[in-house]
Design a protein around this motif. Structure first.
Motif, PDB file in Angstrom:
ATOM      1  N   ASP A   2      32.608  41.538  38.225  1.00 18.83           N
ATOM      2  CA  ASP A   2      32.729  41.759  36.796  1.00 18.83           C
ATOM      3  C   ASP A   2      34.067  42.427  36.510  1.00 18.83           C
ATOM      4  OD1 ASP A   2      30.241  40.699  36.289  1.00 18.83           O
ATOM      5  OD2 ASP A   2      29.227  42.643  36.201  1.00 18.83           O
ATOM      6  N   GLY A   3      34.733  41.994  35.493  1.00 25.93           N
ATOM      7  CA  GLY A   3      36.021  42.562  35.122  1.00 25.93           C
ATOM      8  C   GLY A   3      37.205  41.772  35.640  1.00 25.93           C
TER       9      GLY A   3
ATOM     10  N   ILE B  59      42.122  34.263  40.743  1.00 24.36           N
ATOM     11  CA  ILE B  59      41.340  35.397  40.246  1.00 24.36           C
ATOM     12  C   ILE B  59      42.287  36.582  40.158  1.00 24.36           C
ATOM     13  CG2 ILE B  59      39.461  37.005  40.743  1.00 24.36           C
ATOM     14  CD1 ILE B  59      38.211  34.696  42.400  1.00 24.36           C
ATOM     15  N   ARG B  60      42.433  37.155  38.973  1.00 18.91           N
ATOM     16  CA  ARG B  60      43.253  38.366  38.796  1.00 18.91           C
ATOM     17  C   ARG B  60      42.320  39.557  38.942  1.00 18.91           C
ATOM     18  NH1 ARG B  60      47.188  37.842  34.220  1.00 18.91           N
ATOM     19  NH2 ARG B  60      48.160  36.605  35.836  1.00 18.91           N
ATOM     20  N   LYS B  61      42.620  40.391  39.934  1.00 14.16           N
ATOM     21  CA  LYS B  61      41.719  41.475  40.290  1.00 14.16           C
ATOM     22  C   LYS B  61      42.519  42.747  40.509  1.00 14.16           C
ATOM     23  CE  LYS B  61      38.496  41.397  43.897  1.00 14.16           C
ATOM     24  NZ  LYS B  61      37.595  41.392  42.850  1.00 14.16           N
TER      25      LYS B  61
END
Length: 130
Positions: free
Chosen positions: A54-55, A71-73
């Motif tokens: 999530d986020g 995916i930007r994490k």
């Protein structure tokens, strides 16, 4: 920090830490044409937990190779030379060509880096305002 030219491309190393695991990534391209730092999932997925959470954001990147999804994490830490950034956003996706990733402008500007091509070094400088 010393950099090298491999096949006409600027390369160096970077270390990431996430969820208690640290991994040094060699074969990172210094890419001033990339807005974001991008790490190849193939270089980390067996060692660092970068599963979607999530986020995290799904992002699309456009470049020479066409369109890619990542995916930007937010990861715990990025160490790049003497520069350390906590809670830093990195894009994770697939890259061909046997590289570990791209060091983008987001990281280069956050550390106020100067690229000295005559000496093949990358170093930090104080930010100036005019």
């Amino acid at each position: 920090m010393k950099i090298e030219i491999v096949g006409g491309i600027l390369m160096t190393s970077m270390t990431i830490t996430h969820k208690g695991t640290t991994k040094t990534l060699d074969n990172m391209i210094i890419d001033t044409g990339s807005a974001h730092t991008w790490i190849n999932l193939d270089a980390v997925e067996d060692d660092v937990d970068v599963a979607p959470e999530d986020g995290d954001q799904i992002v699309t990147a456009f470049g020479i190779g066409g369109r890619d999804i990542a995916i930007r994490k937010r990861i715990d830490r990025v160490d790049f030379g003497t520069f350390r950034a906590s809670d830093f956003q990195v894009d994770f996706g697939r890259l061909d060509y046997g590289i570990s990733g791209l060091i983008g402008l987001d990281l280069l500007m956050a550390g106020n880096f100067v690229l000295d091509l005559a000496r093949l070094t990358l170093y930090q400088t104080e930010a100036t305002t005019e």
